[in-house]
Write a protein that holds these residues in place. Structure first.
Motif, PDB file in Angstrom:
ATOM      1  N   ASN A  51     -41.889  17.983 131.121  1.00  0.00           N
ATOM      2  CA  ASN A  51     -42.454  17.379 129.913  1.00  0.00           C
ATOM      3  C   ASN A  51     -42.210  18.230 128.659  1.00  0.00           C
ATOM      4  N   CYS A  52     -41.016  18.746 128.513  1.00  0.00           N
ATOM      5  CA  CYS A  52     -40.666  19.483 127.286  1.00  0.00           C
ATOM      6  C   CYS A  52     -40.873  18.579 126.062  1.00  0.00           C
ATOM      7  N   VAL A  53     -40.619  17.297 126.275  1.00  0.00           N
ATOM      8  CA  VAL A  53     -40.677  16.344 125.169  1.00  0.00           C
ATOM      9  C   VAL A  53     -42.134  16.045 124.749  1.00  0.00           C
ATOM     10  N   GLY A  54     -43.080  16.541 125.557  1.00  0.00           N
ATOM     11  CA  GLY A  54     -44.487  16.406 125.184  1.00  0.00           C
ATOM     12  C   GLY A  54     -44.842  17.298 124.000  1.00  0.00           C
ATOM     13  N   CYS A  55     -44.023  18.307 123.719  1.00  0.00           N
ATOM     14  CA  CYS A  55     -44.244  19.198 122.568  1.00  0.00           C
ATOM     15  C   CYS A  55     -43.055  19.172 121.606  1.00  0.00           C
ATOM     16  N   HIS A  56     -41.844  19.083 122.172  1.00  0.00           N
ATOM     17  CA  HIS A  56     -40.611  19.188 121.371  1.00  0.00           C
ATOM     18  C   HIS A  56     -40.015  17.818 121.084  1.00  0.00           C
ATOM     19  N   THR A  57     -39.124  17.782 120.077  1.00  0.00           N
ATOM     20  CA  THR A  57     -38.244  16.617 119.911  1.00  0.00           C
ATOM     21  C   THR A  57     -36.857  17.003 120.409  1.00  0.00           C
ATOM     22  N   SER A 110     -49.332  27.449 122.752  1.00  0.00           N
ATOM     23  CA  SER A 110     -47.978  27.946 122.546  1.00  0.00           C
ATOM     24  C   SER A 110     -47.071  27.473 123.679  1.00  0.00           C
ATOM     25  N   MET A 111     -45.841  27.868 123.578  1.00  0.00           N
ATOM     26  CA  MET A 111     -44.843  27.517 124.582  1.00  0.00           C
ATOM     27  C   MET A 111     -45.242  28.121 125.935  1.00  0.00           C
ATOM     28  N   PRO A 112     -45.413  27.281 126.963  1.00  0.00           N
ATOM     29  CA  PRO A 112     -45.857  27.816 128.258  1.00  0.00           C
ATOM     30  C   PRO A 112     -44.777  28.654 128.947  1.00  0.00           C
TER      31      PRO A 112
END
Ligand code: HEC
Length: 144
Positions: free
Chosen positions: A61-67, A109-111
């Motif tokens: 789910n990188c896209v849950g925080c990033h575009t 923050s970034m996990p």
């Protein structure tokens, strides 16, 4: 002057306008059909490393925080051009690996994902692939 604007004039404007924009629409559709196959790089996804990186991207789910090329959440930086921004795949891998497990105090923050070296290579290969997609100059600047 208003007397000269007849029902026939109105009808002609309607039909003329409709025809004009229909032709514009058809011309743009035709142009798109010509351009899109040249831009299509999906066959690169048959590369096992890139495909495995894409899977990691989706399952974590990188896209849950990033575009990615503008699609996703606006919480964290755009990653479509992150390999260009950070200068190399190695730098991207080092960043992902170096996230503190306990997070950055006081903010979300970034996990730390605990990726293996193989995972890091795969996700970096995927992000490198994305950075080479011809996205009509999107994102518009290196900051994303
Ligand atoms: C909980 C939200 C969140 C998730 C999920 C997340 N990130 Fe991040 N990421 C961040 C934040 C916030 C930053 C900005 C730096 C920081 O604060 O740690 C960041 C920064 C980055 C950067 C550096 C970007 C730059 O330009 O400095 C990379 C590369 C990155 N993330 C990759 C990933 C990948 C790959 C995944 C999925 C495996 C992922 N991130 C998932 C929040 C997240």
């Amino acid at each position: 002057m208003s007397g000269s604007f007849t029902t026939t004039t109105a009808r002609n404007i309607f039909y003329g306008g409709t025809l004009f924009f229909l032709l514009v629409f058809l011309a743009l559709t035709f142009q798109n059909e010509q351009i899109i196959p040249q831009r299509d790089q999906r066959e690169m996804l048959s590369n096992p490393q890139i495909a495995a990186g894409k899977k990691l991207w989706e399952t974590n789910n990188c896209v849950g925080c990033h575009t990615l090329l503008g699609e996703g959440a606006y919480f964290a930086p755009e990653l479509g051009n992150v390999v260009v921004r950070m200068g190399s795949k190695e730098a991207v891998k080092a960043f992902i690996q170096s996230r503190p497990a306990e997070g950055v105090p006081g903010r979300r923050s970034m996990p730390q994902f605990g990726f293996s070296d193989q995972d890091l290579d795969n996700i970096a290969a995927f992000l490198d692939y994305v950075s080479k997609i011809n996205a009509a100059k999107w994102p518009p600047n290196v900051q994303g």
